[in-house]
Enzyme design. Structure first.
Site, short mmCIF file in Angstrom:
data_model
loop_
_atom_site.label_atom_id
_atom_site.label_comp_id
_atom_site.label_asym_id
_atom_site.label_seq_id
_atom_site.Cartn_x
_atom_site.Cartn_y
_atom_site.Cartn_z
CG HIS A 16 36.58 35.39 38.45
ND1 HIS A 16 36.98 34.07 38.51
CD2 HIS A 16 36.41 35.64 37.14
CE1 HIS A 16 37.05 33.56 37.29
NE2 HIS A 16 36.70 34.49 36.45
CB CYS A 60 42.34 34.12 34.01
SG CYS A 60 41.37 33.58 32.59
CG HIS A 95 38.20 37.95 33.72
ND1 HIS A 95 39.24 37.60 34.56
CD2 HIS A 95 37.54 36.81 33.45
CE1 HIS A 95 39.23 36.28 34.75
NE2 HIS A 95 38.19 35.78 34.09
CG HIS A 142 33.25 34.62 33.37
ND1 HIS A 142 33.72 34.36 32.11
CD2 HIS A 142 34.31 34.52 34.21
CE1 HIS A 142 35.02 34.11 32.17
NE2 HIS A 142 35.40 34.20 33.44
CG HIS A 162 25.54 42.80 39.05
ND1 HIS A 162 24.58 41.91 38.60
CD2 HIS A 162 25.82 43.62 38.01
CE1 HIS A 162 24.29 42.21 37.34
NE2 HIS A 162 25.03 43.22 36.96
CD GLU A 196 35.15 30.39 33.03
OE1 GLU A 196 35.25 30.50 34.27
OE2 GLU A 196 36.09 30.52 32.26
#
Length: 118
Positions: free
Chosen positions: A13, A24, A28, A30, A68, A107
């Protein structure tokens, strides 16, 4: 009795509404850990609140939407902060599991959110 089950999924995201230069803002990913809590009576015959296999079967299609995938491409998650994702998850799970009491979403190992509906 309060029971829980944990689910792990990986998603990418970016946060479009943070200031320029914020790390952010870039894409990237998580490895999220979702814990779903539900409350209910102990069923005397079975000796449980719910079969964990049934719980997994109910949650799996929701996790499959996220795992994914880029969260920003999912309707309702255009600004997918952990807080917004926790609310989205609540709204997906609650109709399937009326006894839902809380979702906890991490996260990272040290960052997360707990949402109990509002």
């Amino acid at each position: 009795m309060l029971i829980y089950k944990k689910f792990i999924f990986d998603s990418a995201h970016f946060l479009p509404n943070v200031p320029e230069g914020h790390k952010c803002k870039n894409m990237h990913g998580h490895t999220y850990q979702l814990t779903v809590f539900m409350d209910g009576p102990l069923l005397p015959k079975e000796g449980w609140v719910i079969d964990y296999g049934d719980l997994k079967r109910l949650i799996k299609p929701i996790i499959d939407q996220l795992d994914h995938h880029c969260l920003n491409e999912i309707p309702g998650l255009e600004n997918p902060t952990s807080e917004i994702l926790a609310i989205w998850l609540w709204n997906q799970v609650k109709p399937l599991i009326p006894a839902l009491k809380r979702v906890e979403l991490n996260e990272t190992a040290s960052s997360g959110v707990i949402y109990e509906g509002e």
